[in-house]
Write an enzyme that holds these catalytic residues in place. Sequence first.
Site, PDB file in Angstrom:
ATOM      1  N   ASN A 169     -11.371  -3.969   4.820  1.00 13.78           N
ATOM      2  CA  ASN A 169      -9.941  -4.104   5.039  1.00 13.78           C
ATOM      3  C   ASN A 169      -9.539  -5.524   5.405  1.00 13.78           C
ATOM      4  OD1 ASN A 169      -9.598  -1.483   4.316  1.00 13.78           O
ATOM      5  ND2 ASN A 169      -9.238  -0.694   6.370  1.00 13.78           N
ATOM      6  N   ARG A 204     -13.307   3.848  12.700  1.00 13.27           N
ATOM      7  CA  ARG A 204     -12.348   2.824  12.296  1.00 13.27           C
ATOM      8  C   ARG A 204     -13.056   1.494  12.065  1.00 13.27           C
ATOM      9  NH1 ARG A 204      -9.474   5.675  16.446  1.00 13.27           N
ATOM     10  NH2 ARG A 204      -7.574   6.650  15.678  1.00 13.27           N
ATOM     11  N   GLY A 257       1.599   4.870   3.465  1.00 14.44           N
ATOM     12  CA  GLY A 257       2.668   4.011   2.955  1.00 14.44           C
ATOM     13  C   GLY A 257       3.822   4.799   2.376  1.00 14.44           C
ATOM     14  N   ASN A 302      -6.616   0.100   9.553  1.00 19.93           N
ATOM     15  CA  ASN A 302      -7.664   0.125  10.579  1.00 19.93           C
ATOM     16  C   ASN A 302      -8.836  -0.779  10.219  1.00 19.93           C
ATOM     17  OD1 ASN A 302      -6.753   1.911  12.623  1.00 19.93           O
ATOM     18  ND2 ASN A 302      -7.030   3.641  11.248  1.00 19.93           N
ATOM     19  N   HIS A 337      -6.706   0.514  19.528  1.00 20.76           N
ATOM     20  CA  HIS A 337      -6.488   1.759  18.795  1.00 20.76           C
ATOM     21  C   HIS A 337      -7.837   2.282  18.320  1.00 20.76           C
ATOM     22  CE1 HIS A 337      -4.438   4.738  16.443  1.00 20.76           C
ATOM     23  NE2 HIS A 337      -4.896   4.273  15.293  1.00 20.76           N
ATOM     24  N   GLY A 365       0.842  -1.198   0.000  1.00 23.40           N
ATOM     25  CA  GLY A 365       0.000   0.000   0.000  1.00 23.40           C
ATOM     26  C   GLY A 365       0.870   1.239   0.000  1.00 23.40           C
ATOM     27  N   ASP A 424       1.902  -1.715  -4.499  1.00 26.88           N
ATOM     28  CA  ASP A 424       0.561  -1.144  -4.450  1.00 26.88           C
ATOM     29  C   ASP A 424      -0.261  -1.671  -5.615  1.00 26.88           C
ATOM     30  OD1 ASP A 424      -0.592   1.515  -2.807  1.00 26.88           O
ATOM     31  OD2 ASP A 424      -1.643   1.068  -4.683  1.00 26.88           O
ATOM     32  N   GLY A 426      -0.044   4.906  -1.217  1.00 27.31           N
ATOM     33  CA  GLY A 426      -0.963   5.737  -0.456  1.00 27.31           C
ATOM     34  C   GLY A 426      -0.213   6.703   0.444  1.00 27.31           C
ATOM     35  N   VAL A 469      -0.778  -1.723   9.804  1.00 26.09           N
ATOM     36  CA  VAL A 469      -1.137  -0.340  10.113  1.00 26.09           C
ATOM     37  C   VAL A 469      -2.606  -0.054   9.790  1.00 26.09           C
ATOM     38  CG1 VAL A 469      -0.601   2.096   9.611  1.00 26.09           C
ATOM     39  CG2 VAL A 469       1.244   0.413   9.714  1.00 26.09           C
ATOM     40  N   ASP A 500      -0.450   6.841  19.069  1.00 31.03           N
ATOM     41  CA  ASP A 500      -1.314   7.431  20.092  1.00 31.03           C
ATOM     42  C   ASP A 500      -0.492   8.150  21.164  1.00 31.03           C
ATOM     43  OD1 ASP A 500      -3.562   6.388  18.804  1.00 31.03           O
ATOM     44  OD2 ASP A 500      -3.385   4.485  19.866  1.00 31.03           O
ATOM     45  N   ARG A 520       0.728  11.449  19.845  1.00 29.12           N
ATOM     46  CA  ARG A 520      -0.325  12.468  19.898  1.00 29.12           C
ATOM     47  C   ARG A 520      -0.462  13.024  21.309  1.00 29.12           C
ATOM     48  NH1 ARG A 520      -4.298   9.179  15.697  1.00 29.12           N
ATOM     49  NH2 ARG A 520      -3.638  10.337  13.843  1.00 29.12           N
TER      50      ARG A 520
END
Length: 310
Positions: A98, A91, A15, A123, A178, A9, A34, A12, A121, A151, A154
């Site tokens: 996904n 999510r 990625g 979600n 998460h 990916g 990708d 994106g 990674v 997290d 942040r």
Amino acid sequence: MNRKVTVVGGAGNVGATVARVVAQKELADVVVVDIAESKAAGVALDIYQSCAVDGSAARVLGVGTNDFAASANSDVVVITSGMPRKPGMSRDDLLNTNYNIMQSVTAQVVKYSPNTIIVPVANPLDAMAQAVYRLSKFPRERVIGMAGVLDSARMRTFIAMELNVSVENIHAFVLGGHGDTMVPLPRYSTVAGIPITELISKERIDAICKRTADGGAEITKLVGTSAWYAPGSAAAEMVEIILKDKKKIVPCSIFLQGEYGIRDLFVGVPVKLGARGVEEIIQIKLTPEEDAALKKSAGAVKELVDVIKV
């Protein structure tokens, strides 16, 4: 270079950020895989050319998903594939879409890099990590979800903003799934070794904890899609810790087998990362309230993994 990191990916936003940081820091050669083959080639070429500016000898190759052979014998594979969040989307809304992507991607990773370490990674993170773990049949030490590093970053940022101090002074721990039920731990969060509970009022700490839990949604609302710089940098940090065998303790989503009273479920806890992946799960003492919050968060993860039966 002898080391190889594959980013699935990789065309994106997340990625490409992972690939860029890994190449810029000269951690390894990078393969960008990708479904958008032309874009993968273009992103990889752009990053490769940036290495000439940065003074990095890393080589970067972009291929489509039909050319997974280029990823063979990767030391680390970061899976960022998946539909990004849109405003108003949780999510959890991404779950089934996904999961289908994880099924196809994991089969290719295992085929070409049976000894790799996988960092999911996509979600909803904990459920996708559990899916990759079940599908790959790898030992739990080699499937490590990227969650707590982001997290905690942040939370560190919000603490720095509150106190007007450098983020370099700040350590923060965020455990649990998460998602909205993540568990920031103010008691274990410090500024230059001083607990933030001695520097910030409870009201402001509560606000910081809430903003941390809502961190992804806040950016999604502002930008119109999922964040990418911080998630990509967080995944790249995990790659660096593993490749350099740093033995660094960071919060990651890992398959628990009784630790913290949680069994057979991916949940974020502090772990020691090194060349073998997870080398130790660190069990810290929690108050009854913190323990209850962690169990609640684990329960939210279990609801998701039960839906996809992993």
